[in-house]
Design a protein around this motif. Sequence first.
Motif, mmCIF file in Angstrom:
data_model
loop_
_atom_site.group_PDB
_atom_site.id
_atom_site.type_symbol
_atom_site.label_atom_id
_atom_site.label_comp_id
_atom_site.label_asym_id
_atom_site.label_seq_id
_atom_site.Cartn_x
_atom_site.Cartn_y
_atom_site.Cartn_z
ATOM 1 N N TRP A 153 62.926 12.707 44.882
ATOM 2 C CA TRP A 153 62.657 13.714 45.907
ATOM 3 C C TRP A 153 61.308 13.379 46.557
ATOM 4 O O TRP A 153 60.407 14.197 46.633
ATOM 5 C CB TRP A 153 62.656 15.115 45.297
ATOM 6 C CG TRP A 153 64.034 15.632 44.972
ATOM 7 C CD1 TRP A 153 65.232 15.007 45.164
ATOM 8 C CD2 TRP A 153 64.356 16.918 44.396
ATOM 9 N NE1 TRP A 153 66.271 15.814 44.737
ATOM 10 C CE2 TRP A 153 65.760 16.978 44.265
ATOM 11 C CE3 TRP A 153 63.586 18.006 43.967
ATOM 12 C CZ2 TRP A 153 66.421 18.101 43.742
ATOM 13 C CZ3 TRP A 153 64.232 19.123 43.449
ATOM 14 C CH2 TRP A 153 65.640 19.163 43.336
ATOM 15 N N GLU A 161 58.498 16.285 46.082
ATOM 16 C CA GLU A 161 58.963 17.655 45.886
ATOM 17 C C GLU A 161 59.302 17.854 44.415
ATOM 18 O O GLU A 161 60.113 17.115 43.857
ATOM 19 C CB GLU A 161 60.199 17.897 46.767
ATOM 20 C CG GLU A 161 60.788 19.275 46.562
ATOM 21 C CD GLU A 161 61.321 19.883 47.850
ATOM 22 O OE1 GLU A 161 61.072 19.318 48.935
ATOM 23 O OE2 GLU A 161 61.954 20.941 47.751
ATOM 24 N N ARG A 162 58.677 18.843 43.821
ATOM 25 C CA ARG A 162 58.871 19.149 42.386
ATOM 26 C C ARG A 162 58.541 17.944 41.514
ATOM 27 O O ARG A 162 59.132 17.754 40.454
ATOM 28 C CB ARG A 162 60.300 19.615 42.105
ATOM 29 C CG ARG A 162 60.835 20.649 43.086
ATOM 30 C CD ARG A 162 60.026 21.908 43.094
ATOM 31 N NE ARG A 162 60.545 22.889 44.045
ATOM 32 C CZ ARG A 162 59.949 24.047 44.311
ATOM 33 N NH1 ARG A 162 58.816 24.371 43.722
ATOM 34 N NH2 ARG A 162 60.476 24.887 45.160
ATOM 35 N N VAL A 203 65.959 14.792 49.226
ATOM 36 C CA VAL A 203 67.160 15.402 49.818
ATOM 37 C C VAL A 203 66.813 16.267 51.025
ATOM 38 O O VAL A 203 67.638 16.452 51.920
ATOM 39 C CB VAL A 203 67.946 16.265 48.795
ATOM 40 C CG1 VAL A 203 68.715 15.396 47.840
ATOM 41 C CG2 VAL A 203 67.044 17.246 48.067
ATOM 42 N N ASN A 204 65.604 16.824 51.028
ATOM 43 C CA ASN A 204 65.125 17.498 52.233
ATOM 44 C C ASN A 204 64.577 16.377 53.110
ATOM 45 O O ASN A 204 63.389 16.094 53.129
ATOM 46 C CB ASN A 204 64.047 18.522 51.896
ATOM 47 C CG ASN A 204 64.598 19.609 50.979
ATOM 48 O OD1 ASN A 204 65.706 20.084 51.170
ATOM 49 N ND2 ASN A 204 63.829 19.978 49.962
ATOM 50 N N GLU A 285 69.325 25.903 52.107
ATOM 51 C CA GLU A 285 67.870 26.079 52.166
ATOM 52 C C GLU A 285 67.314 25.597 53.515
ATOM 53 O O GLU A 285 66.303 24.912 53.572
ATOM 54 C CB GLU A 285 67.198 25.346 51.000
ATOM 55 C CG GLU A 285 67.629 25.895 49.645
ATOM 56 C CD GLU A 285 66.861 25.318 48.461
ATOM 57 O OE1 GLU A 285 66.460 24.142 48.513
ATOM 58 O OE2 GLU A 285 66.673 26.069 47.478
ATOM 59 N N ARG A 318 76.181 17.011 48.650
ATOM 60 C CA ARG A 318 75.783 17.973 47.621
ATOM 61 C C ARG A 318 76.473 19.332 47.774
ATOM 62 O O ARG A 318 76.646 19.837 48.883
ATOM 63 C CB ARG A 318 74.264 18.174 47.639
ATOM 64 C CG ARG A 318 73.535 16.923 47.221
ATOM 65 C CD ARG A 318 72.051 17.115 47.323
ATOM 66 N NE ARG A 318 71.433 17.648 46.130
ATOM 67 C CZ ARG A 318 70.508 18.588 46.107
ATOM 68 N NH1 ARG A 318 70.131 19.190 47.210
ATOM 69 N NH2 ARG A 318 69.952 18.958 44.985
ATOM 70 N N PHE A 320 75.110 21.893 46.332
ATOM 71 C CA PHE A 320 74.037 22.881 46.130
ATOM 72 C C PHE A 320 73.825 23.622 47.444
ATOM 73 O O PHE A 320 72.961 23.273 48.235
ATOM 74 C CB PHE A 320 72.761 22.189 45.674
ATOM 75 C CG PHE A 320 71.593 23.121 45.496
ATOM 76 C CD1 PHE A 320 71.578 24.057 44.473
ATOM 77 C CD2 PHE A 320 70.508 23.073 46.360
ATOM 78 C CE1 PHE A 320 70.503 24.914 44.311
ATOM 79 C CE2 PHE A 320 69.427 23.939 46.207
ATOM 80 C CZ PHE A 320 69.423 24.858 45.180
ATOM 81 N N LYS A 354 75.334 20.306 40.854
ATOM 82 C CA LYS A 354 74.322 20.541 39.813
ATOM 83 C C LYS A 354 75.009 21.022 38.541
ATOM 84 O O LYS A 354 76.063 21.654 38.604
ATOM 85 C CB LYS A 354 73.299 21.576 40.283
ATOM 86 C CG LYS A 354 72.321 21.023 41.327
ATOM 87 C CD LYS A 354 71.187 22.002 41.641
ATOM 88 C CE LYS A 354 70.271 21.407 42.717
ATOM 89 N NZ LYS A 354 69.133 22.288 43.072
ATOM 90 N N ASP A 359 70.345 26.895 39.570
ATOM 91 C CA ASP A 359 69.405 25.830 39.943
ATOM 92 C C ASP A 359 68.601 25.321 38.748
ATOM 93 O O ASP A 359 67.421 25.648 38.627
ATOM 94 C CB ASP A 359 68.462 26.350 41.040
ATOM 95 C CG ASP A 359 67.635 25.235 41.660
ATOM 96 O OD1 ASP A 359 67.943 24.065 41.403
ATOM 97 O OD2 ASP A 359 66.688 25.551 42.406
ATOM 98 N N GLU A 387 61.232 21.007 36.752
ATOM 99 C CA GLU A 387 60.875 22.069 37.694
ATOM 100 C C GLU A 387 60.830 23.439 37.034
ATOM 101 O O GLU A 387 59.939 24.236 37.315
ATOM 102 C CB GLU A 387 61.882 22.070 38.857
ATOM 103 C CG GLU A 387 61.678 23.216 39.822
ATOM 104 C CD GLU A 387 62.622 23.169 41.023
ATOM 105 O OE1 GLU A 387 63.425 22.227 41.125
ATOM 106 O OE2 GLU A 387 62.536 24.084 41.855
ATOM 107 N N TYR A 388 61.801 23.710 36.178
ATOM 108 C CA TYR A 388 61.871 25.028 35.532
ATOM 109 C C TYR A 388 61.623 24.912 34.027
ATOM 110 O O TYR A 388 61.989 25.798 33.274
ATOM 111 C CB TYR A 388 63.235 25.660 35.783
ATOM 112 C CG TYR A 388 63.559 25.875 37.247
ATOM 113 C CD1 TYR A 388 63.072 26.986 37.938
ATOM 114 C CD2 TYR A 388 64.352 24.970 37.946
ATOM 115 C CE1 TYR A 388 63.373 27.198 39.276
ATOM 116 C CE2 TYR A 388 64.659 25.166 39.285
ATOM 117 C CZ TYR A 388 64.166 26.275 39.942
ATOM 118 O OH TYR A 388 64.476 26.471 41.275
ATOM 119 N N HIS A 522 57.496 27.913 40.801
ATOM 120 C CA HIS A 522 58.429 27.796 39.675
ATOM 121 C C HIS A 522 57.709 27.449 38.373
ATOM 122 O O HIS A 522 58.296 26.881 37.461
ATOM 123 C CB HIS A 522 59.543 26.787 39.990
ATOM 124 C CG HIS A 522 60.357 27.185 41.183
ATOM 125 N ND1 HIS A 522 61.337 26.407 41.728
ATOM 126 C CD2 HIS A 522 60.317 28.316 41.947
ATOM 127 C CE1 HIS A 522 61.873 27.024 42.774
ATOM 128 N NE2 HIS A 522 61.260 28.182 42.924
#
Length: 677
Positions: A153, A161-162, A203-204, A285, A318, A320, A354, A359, A387-388, A522
């Motif tokens: 990412w 990202e993350r 992905v973004n 998103e 994806r 997601f 996923k 998520d 991330e989490y 997060h």
Amino acid sequence: ADNGYKLWLGYSKVTGRQLTDTYRQQLRYLIFPAASVQLNAARAELLTGLNAMLDLKPAEVKDIKGGQTVVVGTPQSLKALAITVPDSIGKEGYLIKKTLINKNQCILIVGNTDVGVLYGVFNFLKLIQTHRSINELNIADRPRLMYRVLDHWDNLNRTVERGYAGSSIWNWHKLPDIIDQRYIDYARANASVGINGSVVNNVNADALILSHEYLLKIKALADVFRTYGIRIYLSVKFSSPIELGGLKTADPLDPEVKKWWADKADEIYRYIPDFGGFLVKANSEGQPGPQRYGRSHADGANMLADALGPHHGIVMWRAFVYDNKVPDDRFKQAYNEFKPLDGKFEDNVIIQVKNGPIDFQPREPFHPLFGAMPNTPLMMEFQLTQEYLGFSTHLVYEAPLFAECLQADTYRYGKGTTVSRIIKGDFNRKLITGMTGVANIGSDLNWCGHPFAQANWYAFGRLAWNPDQSPANIAADWLRMTFNNDESFLSPVKKIMLQSRENTVNYMAPLGLHHIMGQSTHYGPGPWVDNAGRPDWNATYYHRADSVGVGFDRTNKGSDALAQYAPEVEANWGNLKSCPDEYLLWFHHLSWTYKMRSGRTLWDDVVWHYYAGVESVKQMGGAWDKLRGKTDPERFAEVKQLMALQLKEATTWRDACVLYFQTFSKMPIGPGYPKPE
Ligand code: GCU
């Protein structure tokens, strides 16, 4: 010490006279003609490994010296020896065996292709790294999934990202001229576990990635990766024809749009003949997508598939997707959008799902799409970056999380229809299969931030190769290769690793609580979050705590998300008698005084888990302390500090969550528990 830079490829010296002697004796001579870049890389790796581990430089010979020779190659590269390799190991498989050639005994490492040989060599080195006997060898292995891909990412400005391990390892500024040694070591590490694809950008996605300038940089990376059997992929922004091409629309049915993508694909393949394909996040998103033009995911994916098809590229599209303008339970949206499209995708499209419906939470039930789209290949998406799961400060070995999902029974084709069998394509005549892991790799000296986070990269590769391997065996191999083979180190540390994910579930989100973390970062607890700007980002949306109880009712009396599973699964999780404690609050809203299996009330059980979680982190720290001197002092000290920080943060999670939920339950924290700090 290298402080972890070498990952699991440190090739530490083998100790023990007897072991060293038996290895050396059998590896004295080498037959390894290497006419291709991949075979050359394999040969170099073998020589590096043997030299580092055994102080051994095998002499190159033409004829086998009985009992002392290793023979490596493909039927083609070893023509003179007339070797045969069975088709059953496929294009990427390998054999490692003791055999007789012209009556001379030797160790044979062979594959049908150069990359098969490369995998064989890494696995042979692994035998020595993990101190296995090579006196009798008869290993035949092949990957069970075709596409084994890391998703980075990574943004073009090198933020990730993350990402919690420094900045992106891709130095876009210096590419294509400067090839950082890291790219090579990255590719080696991937090849050593069989990862054969890399999506290098977020992905973004930024449309710029498809510009001529960037494609030259991508080509430079592709040239490095190819040596190690890795294909490069790009995340693409659906609106690229507008941003980059100057078109007025990105409507997938518009002829000019189609042509723009087809031309772009042609251009890419001119630079990179083995380019892998595109990864797409669309209509999620805020990302653009076909729905903006009233078209479906299938319309969007197929248009790109048509552009890549002539070049044998694939589209990873994806699933997601979620949108706060859709008033239904977020849990249900991907299934609702994709299930009706089953069978409507081109053959070179794979839907990337996923592991769970929300998520990457510390624990999620498996995604209801698995098994629900018999005519569409589905690819597993796991997240390696934590991330989490406490970023790169918490020790969480994720293989048990992955295996829990892979071995879950979807019941879609009767009992035993595990998620693993679904993604291996056992019930699907289409040929594409795959698994992807959102990378946890960055520019930190040790790549992943936490020394133990490397294990998640490693375990991902192993499970993508064969999703049915055991987390315990993978942990043992990783520890032996990364640290040492000393049993008194291995057994306590393996235990730490195997318990670590459950510990984290306990102090973060036990009993099926989910999405109760701090808003936007997060990181840290945030069960009170109720003004995140949209309802489906609020923690209160998910836990629904009130004076009566807590949990999200997803039975047919609630959102009915359970109806998206096979009847057996729905019945199992929908019924309080059979729903395991682990998933309880994912599917039920229960009163604080509800009597749990433990005999405690729900409230007391929530408290019990949060305290047990913190307690286990304390114990983990204590166990690590006892290992001083059993590994290098640098990594020992680093892990020790990280564990102390983890304990602090676990305590924060516990106290914040317990005190927050207490404002609803109004029940006391039972006797014997220390007061929240
Ligand atoms: C999560 C994550 C985002 C990411 C998204 C995705 O929501 O927080 O940063 O972009 O997943 O998978 O696309």
